[in-house]
Write a protein that holds these residues in place. Structure first.
Motif, PDB file in Angstrom:
ATOM      1  N   GLY A 493       0.733  -1.130  -0.039  1.00 20.59           N
ATOM      2  CA  GLY A 493       0.010   0.203   0.018  1.00 20.59           C
ATOM      3  C   GLY A 493       0.923   1.169   0.034  1.00 20.59           C
ATOM      4  N   GLY A 494       0.710   2.256  -1.051  1.00 16.75           N
ATOM      5  CA  GLY A 494       1.597   3.214  -1.047  1.00 16.75           C
ATOM      6  C   GLY A 494       2.764   2.772  -1.685  1.00 16.75           C
ATOM      7  N   ALA A 495       3.901   3.416  -1.571  1.00 15.87           N
ATOM      8  CA  ALA A 495       5.142   3.192  -2.028  1.00 15.87           C
ATOM      9  C   ALA A 495       5.565   1.667  -1.764  1.00 15.87           C
ATOM     10  N   GLY A 496       6.160   0.985  -2.802  1.00 18.61           N
ATOM     11  CA  GLY A 496       6.555  -0.541  -2.524  1.00 18.61           C
ATOM     12  C   GLY A 496       7.819  -0.786  -2.770  1.00 18.61           C
ATOM     13  N   GLN A 497       8.414  -1.686  -2.821  1.00 23.95           N
ATOM     14  CA  GLN A 497       9.824  -2.309  -3.158  1.00 23.95           C
ATOM     15  C   GLN A 497       9.894  -2.994  -4.335  1.00 23.95           C
ATOM     16  N   PHE A 498      10.909  -2.617  -5.290  1.00 21.35           N
ATOM     17  CA  PHE A 498      10.909  -3.369  -6.456  1.00 21.35           C
ATOM     18  C   PHE A 498      12.523  -3.308  -7.065  1.00 21.35           C
ATOM     19  N   ALA A 499      13.021  -4.408  -7.178  1.00 28.05           N
ATOM     20  CA  ALA A 499      14.330  -4.519  -7.733  1.00 28.05           C
ATOM     21  C   ALA A 499      14.486  -6.024  -8.394  1.00 28.05           C
ATOM     22  N   GLU A 500      15.096  -5.796  -9.638  1.00 28.23           N
ATOM     23  CA  GLU A 500      15.566  -7.018 -10.170  1.00 28.23           C
ATOM     24  C   GLU A 500      16.977  -6.841 -10.636  1.00 28.23           C
ATOM     25  N   VAL A 501      18.012  -8.045 -10.169  1.00 26.96           N
ATOM     26  CA  VAL A 501      19.302  -7.999 -10.706  1.00 26.96           C
ATOM     27  C   VAL A 501      19.531  -9.415 -11.154  1.00 26.96           C
ATOM     28  N   HIS A 502      20.146  -9.344 -12.349  1.00 27.38           N
ATOM     29  CA  HIS A 502      21.020 -10.266 -13.107  1.00 27.38           C
ATOM     30  C   HIS A 502      22.250 -10.341 -12.851  1.00 27.38           C
ATOM     31  N   LEU A 503      22.970 -11.647 -12.563  1.00 25.02           N
ATOM     32  CA  LEU A 503      24.218 -11.512 -12.115  1.00 25.02           C
ATOM     33  C   LEU A 503      25.151 -12.751 -12.553  1.00 25.02           C
ATOM     34  N   SER A 550      24.463   0.943  -7.778  1.00 21.92           N
ATOM     35  CA  SER A 550      25.433  -0.102  -7.927  1.00 21.92           C
ATOM     36  C   SER A 550      26.195  -0.299  -6.323  1.00 21.92           C
ATOM     37  N   ASN A 551      26.223   0.850  -5.501  1.00 24.34           N
ATOM     38  CA  ASN A 551      26.693   0.742  -4.182  1.00 24.34           C
ATOM     39  C   ASN A 551      26.121  -0.179  -3.349  1.00 24.34           C
ATOM     40  N   ALA A 552      24.587  -0.099  -3.594  1.00 24.14           N
ATOM     41  CA  ALA A 552      23.699  -0.823  -2.655  1.00 24.14           C
ATOM     42  C   ALA A 552      23.600  -2.184  -3.059  1.00 24.14           C
ATOM     43  N   ILE A 553      23.762  -2.665  -4.466  1.00 24.01           N
ATOM     44  CA  ILE A 553      23.894  -3.946  -5.027  1.00 24.01           C
ATOM     45  C   ILE A 553      25.251  -4.642  -4.324  1.00 24.01           C
ATOM     46  N   ASP A 590      17.673   1.617  -2.357  1.00 20.21           N
ATOM     47  CA  ASP A 590      18.570   1.042  -2.239  1.00 20.21           C
ATOM     48  C   ASP A 590      18.459  -0.330  -1.532  1.00 20.21           C
ATOM     49  N   MET A 591      17.447  -0.228  -0.589  1.00 20.34           N
ATOM     50  CA  MET A 591      17.135  -1.525   0.038  1.00 20.34           C
ATOM     51  C   MET A 591      16.812  -2.492  -0.716  1.00 20.34           C
ATOM     52  N   ALA A 592      15.908  -2.189  -1.552  1.00 24.01           N
ATOM     53  CA  ALA A 592      15.432  -3.318  -2.650  1.00 24.01           C
ATOM     54  C   ALA A 592      16.466  -3.932  -3.111  1.00 24.01           C
ATOM     55  N   PHE A 593      17.357  -3.231  -4.094  1.00 22.01           N
ATOM     56  CA  PHE A 593      18.507  -3.767  -4.806  1.00 22.01           C
ATOM     57  C   PHE A 593      19.360  -4.454  -3.489  1.00 22.01           C
ATOM     58  N   MET A 594      19.546  -4.269  -2.592  1.00 17.16           N
ATOM     59  CA  MET A 594      20.482  -5.001  -1.669  1.00 17.16           C
ATOM     60  C   MET A 594      19.882  -6.217  -1.248  1.00 17.16           C
ATOM     61  N   LEU A 595      18.679  -6.347  -1.246  1.00 13.19           N
ATOM     62  CA  LEU A 595      18.129  -7.757  -0.925  1.00 13.19           C
ATOM     63  C   LEU A 595      18.146  -8.611  -2.276  1.00 13.19           C
ATOM     64  N   ALA A 596      17.746  -7.858  -3.260  1.00  6.67           N
ATOM     65  CA  ALA A 596      17.844  -8.593  -4.574  1.00  6.67           C
ATOM     66  C   ALA A 596      19.250  -9.107  -4.981  1.00  6.67           C
ATOM     67  N   SER A 597      20.028  -8.319  -4.811  1.00  8.18           N
ATOM     68  CA  SER A 597      21.587  -8.731  -5.057  1.00  8.18           C
ATOM     69  C   SER A 597      21.999 -10.105  -3.964  1.00  8.18           C
ATOM     70  N   LYS A 598      21.510 -10.125  -2.761  1.00  8.73           N
ATOM     71  CA  LYS A 598      22.051 -10.927  -1.956  1.00  8.73           C
ATOM     72  C   LYS A 598      21.264 -12.241  -2.562  1.00  8.73           C
ATOM     73  N   GLN A 599      19.977 -12.094  -2.632  1.00 15.00           N
ATOM     74  CA  GLN A 599      19.264 -13.528  -3.136  1.00 15.00           C
ATOM     75  C   GLN A 599      19.853 -13.869  -4.493  1.00 15.00           C
ATOM     76  N   ALA A 600      20.059 -12.969  -5.412  1.00 14.92           N
ATOM     77  CA  ALA A 600      20.738 -13.500  -6.666  1.00 14.92           C
ATOM     78  C   ALA A 600      22.093 -14.143  -6.521  1.00 14.92           C
ATOM     79  N   PHE A 601      22.953 -13.689  -5.536  1.00 16.70           N
ATOM     80  CA  PHE A 601      24.278 -14.125  -5.388  1.00 16.70           C
ATOM     81  C   PHE A 601      24.113 -15.353  -4.924  1.00 16.70           C
ATOM     82  N   ARG A 602      23.150 -15.541  -3.590  1.00 20.28           N
ATOM     83  CA  ARG A 602      22.992 -16.899  -3.129  1.00 20.28           C
ATOM     84  C   ARG A 602      22.693 -18.064  -3.828  1.00 20.28           C
ATOM     85  N   ALA A 603      21.728 -17.819  -4.926  1.00 21.66           N
ATOM     86  CA  ALA A 603      21.280 -18.863  -6.066  1.00 21.66           C
ATOM     87  C   ALA A 603      22.476 -19.225  -7.012  1.00 21.66           C
TER      88      ALA A 603
END
Length: 709
Positions: A493-503, A550-553, A590-603
């Motif tokens: 509701g209101g502003a959400g979080q979105f980020a997609e990272v390919h690595l 990039s710094n957040a990722i 920044d928070m969204a891209f931090m979370l996305a990069s962590k999960q992409a790296f893990r996979a």
């Protein structure tokens, strides 16, 4: 009374446990009239072994300071422990001693403690006498003990005395230096002087000639007189021996029965007449300069603290040596380590636990003070305006590690405080609070050393604690390339979080070519705090992700690498290339891209043939010939790779590469295999791949730990 430097003698009693050092100290004090009755270890009433734990164990644990006044001299006596676990006490005593007195048990000959301590005698270049003790016991063997000493320590070991007979009838000492026979009464004490029997004259004369020859070798004038006249006067012989002993050109051998008080007085006389004063020893080495500090009581005052202890109802007790000048009560000196000013409100000379106040101590003397606020072992204190630091004591590295924790979580802070207090007093103990392993780890000299720490924590500081096995600081990496992506999307509701990272992740090595098929816009290679590297490549073309993210990722990647996917260990030596993704003009941050990069790296990590790495240590073992086979066999059970075997003096040297995980309690095992006649040195070498089956076990254990959390 204040003694001039030339009338001081600082003597460290050294030797294997049970050789009789503490009993010999009692004899010295009794002969000098400092005590009226000779105490015994069994009766727990000796001057030097005065702490509760020493009385309980019946062994020296701390190097204690006493003194005896003999003729015109003051002899400071440092009674040291024989156990290798407390080698730090021996090293600190040798730092301030000017003569070593190596006590040998006539029943056992040269024992392992003697050999280990001798390495430090040589390192400090300390003049040394040998005393073959316990000649009144049934199994005493003077000749065998002397021969062992000469075989082990060389031809410089020259006898001054020998017994007419050993065992329960021992009461006659033939002295080849003075060419007299001492005959002791049944209870020991002051002997009568007799002529040497005719049957012993040839042996005594041969020993005397060897001493005269050794004394003459250091002075051309004495050598000429020796050749001309065939002998030397008593004064010439004394002077020649003084020079020879000071230069470690001779190690005289005396004999005694400390239990029956036979022989100590003659040895004290020799220390007084022949052994070097502090002024006769080489000038002290200083930190940061080629200059040296002469032991001169007329110079500006310099004091070196060689030992500190905390005592109940007293607080911090500091043991020190005056290296130069004259220290007086009320003097204020500057600690060169922290530039704080300390006032010596009281100065004492020590007789074990008893202390006698004095008004001053001159260069070369050893004393005690209390309540120095910011001064600890290895600190130098100078007069204001002087910038001199004595070369510190270089203590041996730890050989054993144990994790420690309180029995109650409420005692954690008290435990940490107590441990750090003991660490300041005992430089051979290292307290490591390892955030990675989430453990407090003690590094010590051996199990007995750490058991003493535990005793002090529980008895003195009233904190119950236990030892546990330390965890191993593994590392995680990958062995092939893998691609992955992750979309983080959250709408509340209101502003959400979105980020997609390919690595893409790849094993990283310095100088490797750029990744295939990607257009590299920016490269960053970061040295990781735990070792290894992260190579971060920004390969975004067309603005699918704004460069401001990039710094957040990268921050997300570093957070994920702090706790790797396999076992929660640090990751290292990985290249991560960010080559595609998506963002939203409103919901991306920044928070969204931090979370996305962590999960992409893990996979991606799990698809890149991940590999667990373990620390490998280079192990150098010095042992006797007869223990070599058992030690080699034990190493094979520890996944060791034997790199070489060689001889090192009278030792055999084994070099091996061994995983740290296999070195837990190795100190105890090596001592058992060698009957104490071995020592080792270990240092970190590198990280290597963990065997596949062990990696699977460690991953399973980590998963179970997470499920239980």
């Amino acid at each position: 009374m204040s003694y001039d430097t030339k009338n001081l003698r600082n003597v460290a009693l050294l030797g294997h446990p049970g050789s009789g050092k503490t009993s010999f100290t009692e004899c010295m004090l009794f002969e000098a009239g400092d005590i009226q009755r000779i105490g015994s270890v069994e009766e727990k009433n000796t001057q030097s072994d005065y702490t509760n734990i020493e009385k309980e164990r019946g062994n020296s644990i701390f190097a204690s300071l006493t003194h005896a006044e003999w003729k015109d001299s003051k002899i400071n006596i440092l009674d040291t422990p024989g156990f290798d676990d407390f080698i730090g006490e021996v090293v600190s005593a040798l730092k301030v001693a000017d003569t070593g007195l190596m006590v040998l048990n006539a029943q056992n000959g040269v024992e392992v403690g003697t050999e280990l301590i001798w390495d430090y005698v040589e390192r400090f270049e300390t003049p040394c006498l040998f005393v073959i003790n316990q000649l009144d016991t049934e199994k005493a063997d003077y000749d065998a003990t002397l021969q062992q000493a000469q075989d082990r320590f060389g031809e410089k070991v020259i006898p001054v005395q020998y017994p007419l007979e050993t065992g329960v009838g021992f009461n006659k000492i033939i002295d080849a230096l003075r060419m007299v026979m001492y005959v002791f009464p049944d209870g020991g004490g002051k002997p009568e002087k007799h002529d040497i029997p005719a049957s012993e004259m040839q042996r005594a004369q041969e020993m005397h000639n060897a001493l005269v020859e050794a004394a003459a070798e250091n002075d051309e004038g004495l050598m000429e007189r020796f050749f001309d006249e065939g002998t030397l006067t008593e004064e010439e012989l004394t002077e020649g021996l003084r020079i020879a002993i000071a230069h470690q050109d001779i190690f005289p051998v005396f004999i005694s029965s400390a239990i029956r008080n036979m022989g100590s007085g003659r040895i004290m006389g020799f220390i007084n007449d022949v052994c070097p004063s502090p002024a006769d020893r080489p000038a002290a080495r200083l930190v940061g300069t080629d200059e040296k500090l002469a032991c001169d009581s007329n110079a500006e005052t310099t004091v070196f603290v060689y030992k500190t202890m905390t005592e109940p109802q007293v607080g911090l007790v500091s043991y020190f040596k005056v290296y130069a000048g004259t220290l007086k009560t009320g003097d204020e000196l500057v600690n060169q380590k922290n530039q704080t000013t300390e006032r010596f409100g009281q100065i004492f000379i020590a007789e074990g636990k008893n202390r006698e106040p004095v008004t001053e101590l001159k260069a070369g003397d050893i004393g005690v003070t209390v309540k120095l606020k910011n001064t600890h072992t290895n600190n130098t204190l100078d007069e204001k305006g002087t910038d001199i630091q004595i070369d510190p004591i270089h203590f041996p590295e730890p050989r054993i590690r144990e994790a420690v924790q309180p029995m109650s979580a409420n005692d954690m802070e008290k435990l940490y405080k107590a441990l750090h207090q003991i660490e300041e007093e005992d430089p051979t103990l290292i307290v490591e609070q390892n955030a990675t392993l989430k453990q407090t780890i003690l590094h010590g000299q051996g199990q007995l050393h750490l058991d003493l720490i535990k005793y002090r924590i529980e008895k003195v500081h009233n904190v119950t604690m236990e030892f546990t096995k330390p965890r191993i600081s593994y590392r995680e990496t990958i062995t092939r390339s893998a691609d992955s992506m992750y979309r983080h999307k959250k709408q509340t509701g209101g502003a959400g979080q979105f980020a997609e990272v390919h690595l893409r992740v790849e094993p990283y090595t310095d100088g490797m070519p750029d990744p295939d098929g990607l257009s590299v816009r920016k490269k960053e290679v970061e040295e990781l705090p735990w070792g290894g590297k992260l190579a971060f490549y920004w390969c975004i073309v067309g603005g699918s992700i704004d460069a401001k993210y990039s710094n957040a990722i990268k921050k997300g990647l570093l957070q994920r690498m702090e706790e790797g996917p396999l076992t929660g260990s640090h990751c290292q030596d990985i290249r991560v290339s960010i080559y595609d993704g998506k963002m939203h003009s409103v919901d991306s941050n920044d928070m969204a891209f931090m979370l996305a990069s962590k999960q992409a790296f893990r996979a991606a990590f799990k698809e890149a043939a991940p590999q667990l790495l373990e620390p490998i240590y280079k192990l150098e073992i010095l042992c006797s010939d007869d223990a070599m086979g058992d030690i080699m066999g034990d190493l094979q059970t520890r996944r060791a790779i034997i790199m070489g075997m060689d001889s090192d003096g009278h030792y055999q040297k084994i070099t091996a590469h061994v995983p740290l995980a296999e070195l837990y309690e190795y100190s105890n095992r090596l001592r058992s295999l060698s009957q104490g006649r071995a020592k080792f040195h270990q240092e970190f070498l590198e990280f290597q791949s963990v065997p596949h089956d062990l990696q699977a076990e460690l991953m399973k254990a980590h998963e179970e730990e997470l499920s239980e959390a």
